[in-house]
Design a protein around this motif. Structure first.
Motif, mmCIF file in Angstrom:
data_model
loop_
_atom_site.group_PDB
_atom_site.id
_atom_site.type_symbol
_atom_site.label_atom_id
_atom_site.label_comp_id
_atom_site.label_asym_id
_atom_site.label_seq_id
_atom_site.Cartn_x
_atom_site.Cartn_y
_atom_site.Cartn_z
ATOM 1 N N GLU A 89 -22.462 9.747 32.988
ATOM 2 C CA GLU A 89 -21.344 8.814 33.089
ATOM 3 C C GLU A 89 -20.995 8.297 31.702
ATOM 4 O O GLU A 89 -21.803 8.376 30.782
ATOM 5 C CB GLU A 89 -21.689 7.674 34.036
ATOM 6 C CG GLU A 89 -21.877 8.156 35.463
ATOM 7 C CD GLU A 89 -22.117 7.025 36.433
ATOM 8 O OE1 GLU A 89 -22.632 5.975 36.026
ATOM 9 O OE2 GLU A 89 -21.787 7.208 37.607
ATOM 10 N N THR A 109 -18.210 8.539 38.144
ATOM 11 C CA THR A 109 -18.085 9.179 39.446
ATOM 12 C C THR A 109 -18.865 8.316 40.432
ATOM 13 O O THR A 109 -20.043 8.057 40.228
ATOM 14 C CB THR A 109 -18.668 10.605 39.420
ATOM 15 O OG1 THR A 109 -17.981 11.354 38.412
ATOM 16 C CG2 THR A 109 -18.497 11.276 40.759
ATOM 17 N N THR A 110 -18.192 7.854 41.469
ATOM 18 C CA THR A 110 -18.826 7.002 42.469
ATOM 19 C C THR A 110 -18.675 7.664 43.838
ATOM 20 O O THR A 110 -17.904 8.621 43.978
ATOM 21 C CB THR A 110 -18.157 5.610 42.509
ATOM 22 O OG1 THR A 110 -16.835 5.749 43.029
ATOM 23 C CG2 THR A 110 -18.121 4.965 41.128
ATOM 24 N N PRO A 111 -19.371 7.152 44.860
ATOM 25 C CA PRO A 111 -19.184 7.712 46.204
ATOM 26 C C PRO A 111 -17.731 7.660 46.668
ATOM 27 O O PRO A 111 -17.298 8.486 47.461
ATOM 28 C CB PRO A 111 -20.088 6.838 47.072
ATOM 29 C CG PRO A 111 -21.150 6.368 46.146
ATOM 30 C CD PRO A 111 -20.458 6.181 44.823
ATOM 31 N N GLY A 112 -16.961 6.708 46.145
ATOM 32 C CA GLY A 112 -15.549 6.591 46.501
ATOM 33 C C GLY A 112 -14.619 7.416 45.631
ATOM 34 O O GLY A 112 -13.412 7.373 45.801
ATOM 35 N N GLY A 113 -15.158 8.163 44.669
ATOM 36 C CA GLY A 113 -14.341 8.973 43.776
ATOM 37 C C GLY A 113 -14.407 8.456 42.346
ATOM 38 O O GLY A 113 -15.236 7.602 42.008
ATOM 39 N N PRO A 114 -13.515 8.959 41.474
ATOM 40 C CA PRO A 114 -13.522 8.520 40.071
ATOM 41 C C PRO A 114 -13.225 7.027 39.951
ATOM 42 O O PRO A 114 -12.483 6.473 40.751
ATOM 43 C CB PRO A 114 -12.396 9.336 39.426
ATOM 44 C CG PRO A 114 -12.122 10.451 40.367
ATOM 45 C CD PRO A 114 -12.499 9.965 41.734
ATOM 46 N N ALA A 115 -13.832 6.390 38.965
ATOM 47 C CA ALA A 115 -13.608 4.954 38.741
ATOM 48 C C ALA A 115 -13.578 4.669 37.249
ATOM 49 O O ALA A 115 -14.241 5.342 36.464
ATOM 50 C CB ALA A 115 -14.707 4.142 39.410
ATOM 51 N N LYS A 116 -12.797 3.655 36.879
ATOM 52 C CA LYS A 116 -12.695 3.234 35.480
ATOM 53 C C LYS A 116 -13.453 1.949 35.199
ATOM 54 O O LYS A 116 -13.680 1.590 34.058
ATOM 55 C CB LYS A 116 -11.227 3.071 35.103
ATOM 56 C CG LYS A 116 -10.460 4.377 35.145
ATOM 57 C CD LYS A 116 -9.004 4.143 34.810
ATOM 58 C CE LYS A 116 -8.266 5.444 34.719
ATOM 59 N NZ LYS A 116 -7.627 5.859 35.923
ATOM 60 N N ASN A 131 -14.757 -3.371 44.231
ATOM 61 C CA ASN A 131 -13.784 -2.279 44.382
ATOM 62 C C ASN A 131 -12.606 -2.472 43.447
ATOM 63 O O ASN A 131 -11.482 -2.712 43.881
ATOM 64 C CB ASN A 131 -13.300 -2.196 45.837
ATOM 65 C CG ASN A 131 -14.428 -1.844 46.771
ATOM 66 O OD1 ASN A 131 -15.068 -0.820 46.603
ATOM 67 N ND2 ASN A 131 -14.689 -2.706 47.738
ATOM 68 N N ASN A 133 -9.674 -1.389 40.898
ATOM 69 C CA ASN A 133 -8.779 -0.250 40.721
ATOM 70 C C ASN A 133 -7.783 -0.590 39.621
ATOM 71 O O ASN A 133 -6.613 -0.874 39.891
ATOM 72 C CB ASN A 133 -8.062 0.073 42.040
ATOM 73 C CG ASN A 133 -7.281 1.358 41.938
ATOM 74 O OD1 ASN A 133 -7.510 2.165 41.052
ATOM 75 N ND2 ASN A 133 -6.333 1.537 42.848
#
Length: 176
Positions: A89, A109-116, A131, A133
């Motif tokens: 990461e 990369t998280t269980p919910g998809g890409p994250a910033k 959460n 976004n």
């Protein structure tokens, strides 16, 4: 953080401790060693102070007890490792909230998809209740006195953004 050369007559990589007179603190004990590669992509990128005199360091290829691919290391005030997290990461910014949870900005990369922007519990586990976004990459991460996060960067629309996040990572609508 970064590449410090020379300090006190010797070259250092990553992070150095200093006393109140500006002299290198030889007792600061963390071995900042790069695993190799281009100096623009390796080493410490950001540091943040935490509760109990903890120091959080994020970067690329940081040496820690789990190997040389550390991306987040927490140290005590003497530079001794408390916690290290390795992986691929890419955190570039770090801040500890008053409750000990740690915000990390970068590419994840998280269980919910890409994250910033993610939040980790004091144990290092991903905080699934957070959460965020952001409207684009996060290039600035600051904590407000009440623990909310102020973030900024270039939005995907091409315009810069500045937002305040509530405790759950959602945007604070009252911030203008």
């Amino acid at each position: 953080p970064g590449f410090i050369s020379p300090v006190g007559g010797k070259s250092l990589l990553g992070l150095a401790g200093f006393d109140l007179n500006g002299n290198v603190d030889a007792t600061f004990g963390f071995p900042w060693i790069l695993a190799g590669g281009n100096r623009n992509y390796n080493g410490a990128l950001d540091i943040a102070l935490g509760a109990g005199d903890r120091v959080h360091v994020v970067g690329r290829n940081l040496a820690f007890s789990g190997g040389n691919n550390g991306v987040w290391v927490t140290l005590d005030r003497d530079g001794k490792e408390i916690f290290g997290l390795g992986g691929t990461e890419g955190p570039t910014l770090v801040a500890e909230q008053p409750d000990g949870k740690v915000l990390l900005a970068g590419a994840f990369t998280t269980p919910g998809g890409p994250a910033k922007l993610i939040r980790r519990l004091p144990t290092g586990e991903l905080d699934a209740t957070f959460n965020a976004n952001p409207p684009g990459n996060v290039l600035l991460l600051r904590l407000m006195p009440d623990g909310r996060a102020l973030i900024s960067g270039p939005a995907t629309t091409g315009y810069p953004y500045v937002v305040v996040l509530k405790a759950d990572g959602s945007v604070e609508p009252s911030f203008n």
